[in-house]
Design a protein around this motif. Structure first.
Motif, PDB file in Angstrom:
ATOM      1  N   THR A 171       0.827  -1.215   0.000  1.00  0.00           N
ATOM      2  CA  THR A 171       0.000   0.000   0.000  1.00  0.00           C
ATOM      3  C   THR A 171       0.856   1.258   0.000  1.00  0.00           C
ATOM      4  OG1 THR A 171      -0.155  -0.194   2.423  1.00  0.00           O
ATOM      5  CG2 THR A 171      -1.974  -1.090   1.117  1.00  0.00           C
ATOM      6  N   ARG A 172       2.075   1.193   0.502  1.00  0.00           N
ATOM      7  CA  ARG A 172       2.944   2.375   0.483  1.00  0.00           C
ATOM      8  C   ARG A 172       3.293   2.758  -0.946  1.00  0.00           C
ATOM      9  NH1 ARG A 172       7.816   1.773   4.319  1.00  0.00           N
ATOM     10  NH2 ARG A 172       6.097   2.011   5.795  1.00  0.00           N
ATOM     11  N   LEU A 173       3.500   1.726  -1.795  1.00  0.00           N
ATOM     12  CA  LEU A 173       3.813   1.981  -3.200  1.00  0.00           C
ATOM     13  C   LEU A 173       2.558   2.054  -4.064  1.00  0.00           C
ATOM     14  CD1 LEU A 173       6.857  -0.435  -3.590  1.00  0.00           C
ATOM     15  CD2 LEU A 173       6.884   2.007  -3.080  1.00  0.00           C
ATOM     16  N   GLY A 174       1.418   1.621  -3.517  1.00  0.00           N
ATOM     17  CA  GLY A 174       0.165   1.671  -4.276  1.00  0.00           C
ATOM     18  C   GLY A 174       0.120   0.675  -5.420  1.00  0.00           C
ATOM     19  N   ALA A 175       0.740  -0.495  -5.229  1.00  0.00           N
ATOM     20  CA  ALA A 175       0.827  -1.474  -6.319  1.00  0.00           C
ATOM     21  C   ALA A 175       0.507  -2.869  -5.803  1.00  0.00           C
ATOM     22  CB  ALA A 175       2.223  -1.458  -6.932  1.00  0.00           C
ATOM     23  N   GLY A 176      -0.091  -3.671  -6.699  1.00  0.00           N
ATOM     24  CA  GLY A 176      -0.409  -5.050  -6.344  1.00  0.00           C
ATOM     25  C   GLY A 176      -0.407  -5.952  -7.557  1.00  0.00           C
ATOM     26  N   MET A 177      -0.306  -7.254  -7.301  1.00  0.00           N
ATOM     27  CA  MET A 177      -0.332  -8.274  -8.363  1.00  0.00           C
ATOM     28  C   MET A 177      -1.046  -9.511  -7.833  1.00  0.00           C
ATOM     29  SD  MET A 177       2.827 -10.314 -10.217  1.00  0.00           S
ATOM     30  CE  MET A 177       3.240 -11.263  -8.737  1.00  0.00           C
ATOM     31  N   THR A 178      -1.887 -10.098  -8.664  1.00  0.00           N
ATOM     32  CA  THR A 178      -2.549 -11.361  -8.326  1.00  0.00           C
ATOM     33  C   THR A 178      -2.229 -12.392  -9.399  1.00  0.00           C
ATOM     34  OG1 THR A 178      -4.363 -10.320  -7.108  1.00  0.00           O
ATOM     35  CG2 THR A 178      -4.769 -12.518  -7.973  1.00  0.00           C
ATOM     36  N   ILE A 179      -1.888 -13.602  -8.967  1.00  0.00           N
ATOM     37  CA  ILE A 179      -1.617 -14.723  -9.876  1.00  0.00           C
ATOM     38  C   ILE A 179      -2.697 -15.770  -9.652  1.00  0.00           C
ATOM     39  CG2 ILE A 179       0.075 -16.417 -10.646  1.00  0.00           C
ATOM     40  CD1 ILE A 179       2.181 -14.798  -9.070  1.00  0.00           C
ATOM     41  N   ARG A 180      -3.388 -16.137 -10.728  1.00  0.00           N
ATOM     42  CA  ARG A 180      -4.399 -17.194 -10.656  1.00  0.00           C
ATOM     43  C   ARG A 180      -4.017 -18.311 -11.623  1.00  0.00           C
ATOM     44  NH1 ARG A 180      -7.149 -12.344 -10.629  1.00  0.00           N
ATOM     45  NH2 ARG A 180      -8.502 -11.971  -8.801  1.00  0.00           N
ATOM     46  N   ALA A 181      -4.088 -19.561 -11.147  1.00  0.00           N
ATOM     47  CA  ALA A 181      -3.746 -20.704 -11.988  1.00  0.00           C
ATOM     48  C   ALA A 181      -4.932 -21.660 -12.065  1.00  0.00           C
ATOM     49  CB  ALA A 181      -2.520 -21.421 -11.450  1.00  0.00           C
ATOM     50  N   ASP A 182      -4.919 -22.519 -13.084  1.00  0.00           N
ATOM     51  CA  ASP A 182      -6.061 -23.409 -13.319  1.00  0.00           C
ATOM     52  C   ASP A 182      -5.787 -24.854 -12.918  1.00  0.00           C
ATOM     53  OD1 ASP A 182      -4.276 -24.090 -15.303  1.00  0.00           O
ATOM     54  OD2 ASP A 182      -5.728 -24.034 -16.943  1.00  0.00           O
ATOM     55  N   ARG A 183      -4.712 -25.097 -12.171  1.00  0.00           N
ATOM     56  CA  ARG A 183      -4.392 -26.440 -11.685  1.00  0.00           C
ATOM     57  C   ARG A 183      -4.192 -26.405 -10.175  1.00  0.00           C
ATOM     58  NH1 ARG A 183      -5.208 -30.836 -15.159  1.00  0.00           N
ATOM     59  NH2 ARG A 183      -4.700 -30.190 -17.296  1.00  0.00           N
ATOM     60  N   PRO A 184      -4.486 -27.516  -9.478  1.00  0.00           N
ATOM     61  CA  PRO A 184      -4.293 -27.540  -8.026  1.00  0.00           C
ATOM     62  C   PRO A 184      -2.820 -27.433  -7.642  1.00  0.00           C
ATOM     63  CG  PRO A 184      -5.675 -29.382  -8.759  1.00  0.00           C
ATOM     64  CD  PRO A 184      -5.095 -28.758  -9.985  1.00  0.00           C
ATOM     65  N   LEU A 185      -2.588 -26.974  -6.444  1.00  0.00           N
ATOM     66  CA  LEU A 185      -1.237 -26.897  -5.905  1.00  0.00           C
ATOM     67  C   LEU A 185      -0.753 -28.281  -5.486  1.00  0.00           C
ATOM     68  CD1 LEU A 185      -1.583 -23.745  -3.627  1.00  0.00           C
ATOM     69  CD2 LEU A 185       0.008 -23.959  -5.548  1.00  0.00           C
ATOM     70  N   ALA A 186       0.512 -28.557  -5.796  1.00  0.00           N
ATOM     71  CA  ALA A 186       1.181 -29.732  -5.249  1.00  0.00           C
ATOM     72  C   ALA A 186       2.035 -29.324  -4.056  1.00  0.00           C
ATOM     73  CB  ALA A 186       2.036 -30.412  -6.316  1.00  0.00           C
ATOM     74  N   ARG A 187       2.670 -28.134  -4.160  1.00  0.00           N
ATOM     75  CA  ARG A 187       3.451 -27.535  -3.081  1.00  0.00           C
ATOM     76  C   ARG A 187       3.431 -26.032  -3.294  1.00  0.00           C
ATOM     77  NH1 ARG A 187       8.276 -30.462  -4.643  1.00  0.00           N
ATOM     78  NH2 ARG A 187       9.482 -28.584  -4.261  1.00  0.00           N
ATOM     79  N   GLU A 188       3.838 -25.299  -2.268  1.00  0.00           N
ATOM     80  CA  GLU A 188       3.995 -23.857  -2.431  1.00  0.00           C
ATOM     81  C   GLU A 188       5.036 -23.365  -1.433  1.00  0.00           C
ATOM     82  OE1 GLU A 188       1.224 -20.282  -3.791  1.00  0.00           O
ATOM     83  OE2 GLU A 188       0.473 -21.299  -1.999  1.00  0.00           O
ATOM     84  N   SER A 189       5.879 -22.427  -1.882  1.00  0.00           N
ATOM     85  CA  SER A 189       6.941 -21.911  -1.029  1.00  0.00           C
ATOM     86  C   SER A 189       7.074 -20.405  -1.207  1.00  0.00           C
ATOM     87  CB  SER A 189       8.286 -22.564  -1.376  1.00  0.00           C
ATOM     88  OG  SER A 189       8.254 -23.955  -1.140  1.00  0.00           O
ATOM     89  N   LEU A 190       7.499 -19.752  -0.139  1.00  0.00           N
ATOM     90  CA  LEU A 190       7.904 -18.343  -0.192  1.00  0.00           C
ATOM     91  C   LEU A 190       9.412 -18.283  -0.058  1.00  0.00           C
ATOM     92  CD1 LEU A 190       7.642 -15.226   0.047  1.00  0.00           C
ATOM     93  CD2 LEU A 190       7.308 -15.580   2.501  1.00  0.00           C
ATOM     94  N   TRP A 191      10.039 -17.463  -0.898  1.00  0.00           N
ATOM     95  CA  TRP A 191      11.480 -17.201  -0.813  1.00  0.00           C
ATOM     96  C   TRP A 191      11.690 -15.731  -1.105  1.00  0.00           C
ATOM     97  CZ3 TRP A 191      15.387 -15.492  -4.124  1.00  0.00           C
ATOM     98  CH2 TRP A 191      16.701 -15.728  -3.689  1.00  0.00           C
ATOM     99  N   SER A 192      12.376 -15.036  -0.225  1.00  0.00           N
ATOM    100  CA  SER A 192      12.619 -13.609  -0.475  1.00  0.00           C
ATOM    101  C   SER A 192      13.908 -13.172   0.210  1.00  0.00           C
ATOM    102  CB  SER A 192      11.443 -12.755   0.009  1.00  0.00           C
ATOM    103  OG  SER A 192      11.173 -12.973   1.386  1.00  0.00           O
ATOM    104  N   ILE A 193      14.617 -12.255  -0.468  1.00  0.00           N
ATOM    105  CA  ILE A 193      15.828 -11.642   0.055  1.00  0.00           C
ATOM    106  C   ILE A 193      15.713 -10.134  -0.190  1.00  0.00           C
ATOM    107  CG2 ILE A 193      17.266 -13.686  -0.278  1.00  0.00           C
ATOM    108  CD1 ILE A 193      18.341 -12.447  -2.857  1.00  0.00           C
ATOM    109  N   ARG A 194      16.802  -9.418   0.017  1.00  0.00           N
ATOM    110  CA  ARG A 194      16.766  -7.950  -0.072  1.00  0.00           C
ATOM    111  C   ARG A 194      16.361  -7.423  -1.449  1.00  0.00           C
ATOM    112  NH1 ARG A 194      21.769  -9.864  -0.453  1.00  0.00           N
ATOM    113  NH2 ARG A 194      23.122  -9.124  -2.154  1.00  0.00           N
ATOM    114  N   SER A 195      16.513  -8.245  -2.508  1.00  0.00           N
ATOM    115  CA  SER A 195      16.284  -7.754  -3.867  1.00  0.00           C
ATOM    116  C   SER A 195      14.974  -8.228  -4.490  1.00  0.00           C
ATOM    117  CB  SER A 195      17.442  -8.168  -4.783  1.00  0.00           C
ATOM    118  OG  SER A 195      17.594  -9.582  -4.764  1.00  0.00           O
ATOM    119  N   VAL A 196      14.316  -9.238  -3.901  1.00  0.00           N
ATOM    120  CA  VAL A 196      13.173  -9.815  -4.601  1.00  0.00           C
ATOM    121  C   VAL A 196      12.292 -10.601  -3.635  1.00  0.00           C
ATOM    122  CG1 VAL A 196      14.334 -12.002  -5.174  1.00  0.00           C
ATOM    123  CG2 VAL A 196      12.536 -11.133  -6.688  1.00  0.00           C
TER     124      VAL A 196
END
Length: 229
Positions: A171-196
């Motif tokens: 909200t500070r940058l006023g930007a958002g993104m949504t990803i929608r897929a048409d297949r069920p999840l097998a796994r899901e992970s979050l990974w983040s560092i200072r750049s991404v």
């Protein structure tokens, strides 16, 4: 199954040469002995990539196609994939997108929030000084710098494709993104560092000889009322 010095397949890459080790190493650079045949199609709103690979020695052959499409009149990008099994062996694997996201060249940090449709469980929560999981949200508590890392394997999703959805908003940058897929999840992970920041959804692929498997992801980009800088 490949013997030392034999060939094995990476879909979208080609036939690779195995070294002397018994197990596959994610971080080793293997020799590509057959990249297959690639064709590229360019269109006014999309580009498509097709790879055909036949490897009789392993019994695996396939036709893989990826289309990157921009949706007219919308702030949307669609990724369409298909994998046709032209070999003699069934293909059983998983596929995922890194989904690396950078907003305004800023490092991940508050008020960045990641939202999914399900109540998140995890066996390895993120560093409590950097981020936290609350219900169906992941909230950043500190701007990442240096060697800071916020990661977590996510559980709690169902076998419905409706749970394969991710929203990332700042909200500070006023930007958002949504990803929608048409297949069920097998796994899901979050990974983040200072750049991404990267939310990585995995899809299971099972394709019998002669069959074809398709999957699609839609990326929607939008603005939000910007908060204080």
């Amino acid at each position: 199954d490949a013997k030392p010095g034999g060939r094995f397949i990476k879909i979208g890459v080609g036939a690779l040469k195995k070294g002397d080790e018994d197990r596959y190493d994610n971080y080793r650079l293997y020799e590509i002995v057959d990249p297959g045949m690639w064709t590229i199609g360019k269109h006014h709103d999309s580009i498509d990539f097709t790879q055909k690979l036949a490897d009789p020695s392993s019994g695996y052959s396939y036709i893989y196609r990826k289309v990157v499409r921009l949706v007219k009149g919308k702030s949307e990008m669609v990724l369409e994939h298909s994998l046709k099994n032209t070999g003699s062996r069934p293909v059983r694997t998983t596929v995922y997108n890194h989904n690396f996201l950078v907003l305004d060249n800023r490092p991940p940090g508050p008020p960045l929030v990641i939202t999914v449709p399900f109540q998140i469980r995890t066996v390895r929560p993120p560093n409590k000084d950097l981020g936290e999981i609350s219900g169906n949200r992941i909230v950043y508590l500190k701007t990442l710098e240096g060697r800071d890392v916020v990661t977590a394997p996510l559980e709690g999703f169902s076998d419905s494709p409706t749970d394969n959805q991710i929203s990332i908003e700042n909200t500070r940058l006023g930007a958002g993104m949504t990803i929608r897929a048409d297949r069920p999840l097998a796994r899901e992970s979050l990974w983040s560092i200072r750049s991404v920041v990267a939310m990585e959804p995995f899809v299971a692929i099972v394709v019998e000889p002669g069959a074809e498997f398709r999957w699609k992801s839609t990326y929607s980009y939008y603005t939000l009322p910007a908060g204080p800088k």
